[in-house]
Design a protein around this motif. Structure first.
Motif, mmCIF file in Angstrom:
data_model
loop_
_atom_site.group_PDB
_atom_site.id
_atom_site.type_symbol
_atom_site.label_atom_id
_atom_site.label_comp_id
_atom_site.label_asym_id
_atom_site.label_seq_id
_atom_site.Cartn_x
_atom_site.Cartn_y
_atom_site.Cartn_z
ATOM 1 N N UNK A 144 -2.156 -32.605 16.925
ATOM 2 C CA UNK A 144 -2.229 -31.426 17.797
ATOM 3 C C UNK A 144 -1.793 -30.169 17.039
ATOM 4 N N UNK A 145 -0.720 -30.274 16.281
ATOM 5 C CA UNK A 145 -0.251 -29.127 15.489
ATOM 6 C C UNK A 145 -1.330 -28.693 14.507
ATOM 7 N N UNK A 204 4.066 -25.342 21.348
ATOM 8 C CA UNK A 204 3.739 -23.910 21.325
ATOM 9 C C UNK A 204 4.816 -23.109 20.587
ATOM 10 N N UNK A 205 6.074 -23.432 20.827
ATOM 11 C CA UNK A 205 7.165 -22.723 20.139
ATOM 12 C C UNK A 205 7.111 -22.990 18.639
ATOM 13 N N UNK A 206 6.813 -24.230 18.256
ATOM 14 C CA UNK A 206 6.680 -24.588 16.836
ATOM 15 C C UNK A 206 5.575 -23.772 16.176
ATOM 16 N N UNK A 207 4.502 -23.480 16.926
ATOM 17 C CA UNK A 207 3.378 -22.711 16.411
ATOM 18 C C UNK A 207 3.632 -21.201 16.433
ATOM 19 N N UNK A 244 2.843 -24.564 39.174
ATOM 20 C CA UNK A 244 3.508 -23.515 38.410
ATOM 21 C C UNK A 244 3.251 -23.749 36.925
ATOM 22 N N UNK A 245 2.796 -22.722 36.233
ATOM 23 C CA UNK A 245 2.541 -22.814 34.795
ATOM 24 C C UNK A 245 3.309 -21.700 34.075
ATOM 25 N N UNK A 246 3.608 -21.987 32.820
ATOM 26 C CA UNK A 246 4.222 -20.978 31.976
ATOM 27 C C UNK A 246 3.181 -20.512 30.971
ATOM 28 N N UNK A 247 3.159 -19.220 30.729
ATOM 29 C CA UNK A 247 2.222 -18.628 29.793
ATOM 30 C C UNK A 247 3.007 -18.202 28.562
ATOM 31 N N UNK A 248 2.514 -18.611 27.406
ATOM 32 C CA UNK A 248 3.095 -18.269 26.111
ATOM 33 C C UNK A 248 2.095 -17.427 25.355
#
Length: 164
Positions: free
Chosen positions: A103-104, A138-141, A155-159
């Motif tokens: 995935x990464x 996502x944070x790693x990317x 509920x979703x979080x948007x990055x």
């Protein structure tokens, strides 16, 4: 075609449907994908057919394959998320390929494509609040938390990620 050290991606074809539907039906495959959770096989066929049609005029919904074996790993996408009018990335892998760095690798390549080939100003990741693995990825990317939204009853979080 988007390539990495171990993978290549190509546009979705109808002959991919059976393998992808089996992936969608795996336990926990859609645990954090509300629109696809607990859906019947027929819904996935129409979902995939719609993705083929969208590929003609949007950025892309591709299948990811392993270079060495040519085995289908899952899907990777970069496309417009219409409810929020933002471009977002996603990766959905067959469970046998989880936790192996695919995935990464795939998302890094798609992000590069989005910024360098398509000249996007920012790319987003959208995850359900409880999806800790995807938030960690996502944070790693390099993505940063932007907002929390209510979509399709969940509920979703948007990055957000911007080019360096």
């Amino acid at each position: 075609m988007i390539t990495t050290n171990r993978t290549y991606s190509r546009p979705l074809k109808q002959e991919d449907f059976n393998t992808l539907i089996e992936m969608y039906l795996e336990p926990d495959s859609n645990k954090y994908v509300a629109p696809l959770k607990n859906k019947p096989r027929e819904l996935f066929k129409s979902f995939l057919q719609k993705k083929i049609e969208q590929n003609h005029h949007e950025l892309g919904f591709w299948v990811a394959l392993e270079k060495e074996s040519n085995k289908l790993l899952g899907t990777v996408n970069l496309n417009l998320f219409e409810p929020l009018s933002i471009y977002h990335v996603g990766c959905h892998l067959i469970k046998d390929y989880w936790n192996q760095g695919y995935a990464t690798e795939l998302l890094e390549a798609v992000i590069h494509y989005g910024f360098h080939e398509k000249k996007l100003k920012e790319i987003h990741g959208i995850v359900e609040k409880e999806n800790l693995a995807s938030k960690k990825l996502l944070k790693k990317l390099g993505f940063n938390y932007d907002s929390t939204e209510i979509l399709e009853g969940g509920q979703v979080e948007v990055y957000t990620l911007q080019p360096l």
